[in-house]
Design an enzyme around this catalytic site. Structure first.
Site, PDB file in Angstrom:
ATOM      1  N   ARG A   1       0.836  -1.208   0.000  1.00  0.00           N
ATOM      2  CA  ARG A   1       0.000   0.000   0.000  1.00  0.00           C
ATOM      3  C   ARG A   1       0.862   1.246   0.000  1.00  0.00           C
ATOM      4  O   ARG A   1       1.823   1.347   0.752  1.00  0.00           O
ATOM      5  CB  ARG A   1      -0.909   0.015   1.237  1.00  0.00           C
ATOM      6  CG  ARG A   1      -1.820  -1.198   1.278  1.00  0.00           C
ATOM      7  CD  ARG A   1      -2.782  -1.144   2.440  1.00  0.00           C
ATOM      8  NE  ARG A   1      -3.600  -2.364   2.426  1.00  0.00           N
ATOM      9  CZ  ARG A   1      -4.506  -2.667   3.341  1.00  0.00           C
ATOM     10  NH1 ARG A   1      -4.728  -1.821   4.353  1.00  0.00           N
ATOM     11  NH2 ARG A   1      -5.194  -3.762   3.241  1.00  0.00           N
TER      12      ARG A   1
ATOM     13  N   SER B   1      -9.979  -6.170  10.235  1.00  0.00           N
ATOM     14  CA  SER B   1     -11.174  -5.488   9.800  1.00  0.00           C
ATOM     15  C   SER B   1     -12.005  -6.493   9.019  1.00  0.00           C
ATOM     16  O   SER B   1     -11.530  -7.076   8.049  1.00  0.00           O
ATOM     17  CB  SER B   1     -10.782  -4.305   8.908  1.00  0.00           C
ATOM     18  OG  SER B   1     -11.913  -3.544   8.579  1.00  0.00           O
TER      19      SER B   1
ATOM     20  N   GLU C   1      -6.121  -1.094  15.616  1.00  0.00           N
ATOM     21  CA  GLU C   1      -6.708  -2.027  14.642  1.00  0.00           C
ATOM     22  C   GLU C   1      -5.733  -3.123  14.229  1.00  0.00           C
ATOM     23  O   GLU C   1      -4.590  -2.862  13.860  1.00  0.00           O
ATOM     24  CB  GLU C   1      -7.138  -1.252  13.386  1.00  0.00           C
ATOM     25  CG  GLU C   1      -7.723  -2.160  12.319  1.00  0.00           C
ATOM     26  CD  GLU C   1      -7.987  -1.433  11.002  1.00  0.00           C
ATOM     27  OE1 GLU C   1      -8.059  -0.187  11.014  1.00  0.00           O
ATOM     28  OE2 GLU C   1      -8.099  -2.114   9.986  1.00  0.00           O
TER      29      GLU C   1
ATOM     30  N   ARG D   1       1.276  -6.386  12.655  1.00  0.00           N
ATOM     31  CA  ARG D   1       0.720  -5.743  13.847  1.00  0.00           C
ATOM     32  C   ARG D   1       0.566  -6.740  14.990  1.00  0.00           C
ATOM     33  O   ARG D   1       0.657  -6.371  16.161  1.00  0.00           O
ATOM     34  CB  ARG D   1      -0.624  -5.079  13.527  1.00  0.00           C
ATOM     35  CG  ARG D   1      -0.436  -3.828  12.684  1.00  0.00           C
ATOM     36  CD  ARG D   1      -1.720  -3.035  12.521  1.00  0.00           C
ATOM     37  NE  ARG D   1      -1.477  -1.838  11.717  1.00  0.00           N
ATOM     38  CZ  ARG D   1      -2.401  -0.914  11.440  1.00  0.00           C
ATOM     39  NH1 ARG D   1      -3.639  -1.072  11.906  1.00  0.00           N
ATOM     40  NH2 ARG D   1      -2.102   0.138  10.713  1.00  0.00           N
TER      41      ARG D   1
ATOM     42  N   ARG E   1       2.382   1.020  10.383  1.00  0.00           N
ATOM     43  CA  ARG E   1       1.871   1.379   9.058  1.00  0.00           C
ATOM     44  C   ARG E   1       2.999   1.281   8.041  1.00  0.00           C
ATOM     45  O   ARG E   1       3.861   2.153   7.963  1.00  0.00           O
ATOM     46  CB  ARG E   1       1.297   2.801   9.093  1.00  0.00           C
ATOM     47  CG  ARG E   1       0.494   3.198   7.861  1.00  0.00           C
ATOM     48  CD  ARG E   1      -0.190   4.526   8.055  1.00  0.00           C
ATOM     49  NE  ARG E   1      -1.153   4.492   9.147  1.00  0.00           N
ATOM     50  CZ  ARG E   1      -2.425   4.087   9.005  1.00  0.00           C
ATOM     51  NH1 ARG E   1      -2.875   3.734   7.814  1.00  0.00           N
ATOM     52  NH2 ARG E   1      -3.239   4.052  10.030  1.00  0.00           N
TER      53      ARG E   1
END
Length: 429
Positions: free
Chosen positions: A269, A359, A356, A397, A284
RNA sequence: GGAGAGAUGGCCGAGUGGUCGAAGGCGCUUGCCUGCUAAGCAAGUGUGGGUUUUUCCCACCGUGGGUUCAAAUCCCACUCUCUCCGCCA
């Protein structure tokens, strides 16, 4: 694929107020439904006209054929001119039609999925709703370190050399960290395949533009994607993309549903627009590992399957004994393709908050319409399937959460028990 | 990268300009038959769209163009698959 099938145009025609109301609950949602209805109306007008013109041309062609068969060249000659004329007119009308279709398609492709009625209404992430918590955040009798300090100090995570190699938002993992990343992947895949009944898949990491469009990642999020200019291929931002497009163009048997897939892949990403957000550490990244769950279900089962898929993801954290909470995403924070989303957030001491880690979304028929994925019902008619996806979990994560929650005062990191078999029974790293 | 072959309905497969939306077979559905199963017999069986919605019409034979009154069928481009050669983890 008929352009008008991209959204349920018949539903929009008959129930436009409700659809408009639901879409308006999203953030920054321009009201395109009226435009869609207007183009649809024009489209139907042209279609009707075109159909009758074609019908006339077809009947002329048949007459010509009859004349030719009976060797009546003169008879054929008489109506040939009218046929020619019609043919030209049809071409003009077809031009108008395809222009309108193109405009409609452009519009439809940037309209997000319709939120589920029961999704809490809210403007942004501050109005998400906490549903439940599991586990207690650990009380440290020393000052816990953030994973970036801990990892750098112990020589397990290397941010400097990563940026030398690739720039910001990359990390090099060494020894126990690299081994734990691999262990987590294996553990998650084993859990989901053996206990939850998912089928393990290794999909391509590069996909075509069409696949990106079909799964709703394009045209809206081009600046978020890494692409190869020579071949117009895209690095997947998540395994959801290849998994949710896997049955594109297919008709599935109802008795084969639900289909459950799990895949480990790296995700790529660009993180454009997130400057200054989570800049420290490996929260991130431009590249991160993820184990992804995807389900194909019938429409009447998709919301209950969202519950089970979310529980499958939660269970990973329970086995790892990491405290977490589950929140429901409000309408203003809902992702583009999702009609309902639950986020799972793991406790991170460095953030002094939940962060988070998964999801899980019900995409309803949104991707199925784009990719034309249907199933045959018991009454032999066809309907679009529903797709769901969820992280099970984001591996990087999860590693971070283990580092921070399992750290000892001396800087060593205890290995969660369920991971030890995957790490040659190491107890700490 | 070079040479060749191909792409048709859920599947296999016929079809080189005009009742072809598409033969035939398999599969599937229904009915008959049958102690059960199997076999057999009969009928039906693509998708999407428009409409005056138990009707009629239109589109679709890999994708996009072209020729023609008329294209699955002819022409051009592209994509993909397969075979052989080369290269290669």
């Amino acid at each position: 694929m008929e352009v008008r099938a991209l959204l349920d145009i018949k539903l929009i025609r008959s129930d436009s107020d409700r659809i408009k109301d639901l879409l308006k609950r999203r953030k920054k949602m321009p009201d395109n439904i009226d435009k869609v209805l207007k183009i649809d109306e024009g489209l139907r007008e042209i279609t009707t006209k075109l159909n009758s013109m074609r019908a006339e041309r077809n009947s002329i062609s048949k007459e010509v054929a009859k004349f030719k068969a009976s060797k009546d060249e003169k008879g054929a000659e008489k109506i040939l001119a009218r046929g020619k004329e019609l043919s030209t007119e049809i071409k003009i009308k077809e031009g108008e039609l395809s222009k309108l279709q193109k405009r409609l398609k452009e519009l439809l492709l940037i309209i997000p999925n319709v939120p589920f009625e029961k999704v809490p209404i809210g403007k942004d992430e501050t109005e998400n709703v906490e549903l439940r918590r599991w586990g207690e955040p650990r009380k440290f009798n020393f000052k816990p370190k953030a994973h970036w300090d801990l990892g750098s100090k112990r020589g397990l995570l290397d941010f400097e050399r990563a940026s030398k190699l690739s720039g910001s938002r990359f990390t090099v993992l060494y020894r126990g960290a690299a081994q734990m990343e691999r262990a987590l992947i294996s553990f998650m895949l084993d859990l989901h395949t053996s206990k939850h009944g998912y089928t393990e898949v290794m999909p391509p990491h590069l996909v075509s533009r069409e696949t990106m469009i079909n799964t709703g990642k394009l045209p809206k999020f081009e600046e978020e994607s890494y692409s190869t200019t020579l071949d117009d291929l895209f690095l997947i931002p998540t395994a959801e993309v290849p998994l949710s497009a896997l049955h594109g163009g297919e008709i599935l048997e109802e008795k084969s549903l639900p289909l459950k897939y799990v895949a480990y892949t790296p995700c790529y990403r660009r993180e454009a627009g997130s400057y200054g957000k989570d800049v420290k550490g490996m929260i991130r990244q431009h590249q991160f590992d993820k184990v992804e769950l995807v389900m194909y279900t019938t429409p009447n089962k998709s919301y209950e399957n969202l519950e089970s898929l979310t529980h499958d993801a939660e269970e990973v954290l329970q086995y790892l004994k990491l405290p977490y909470r589950v929140i429901e995403i409000c309408t203003g924070d809902l992702g583009f393709v999702a009609s309902r989303t639950y986020d799972i957030e793991a406790w991170l001491p460095s953030y002094d908050d939940y962060k988070e880690i998964s999801s899980c979304s019900n995409v309803t028929d949104y991707q199925a319409r784009r990719a034309n994925m249907r199933y045959r019902k018991s009454d032999n008619t066809l309907d679009f399937i529903h797709t769901l996806n969820g992280s099970g979990l984001a591996v990087g994560r999860t590693l971070v959460a283990i580092f921070e929650n399992y750290q000892k005062e001396n800087g060593m990191i205890e290995v969660p028990e369920v991971l030890r078999p995957y790490m040659r029974n190491k107890e700490e790293i």
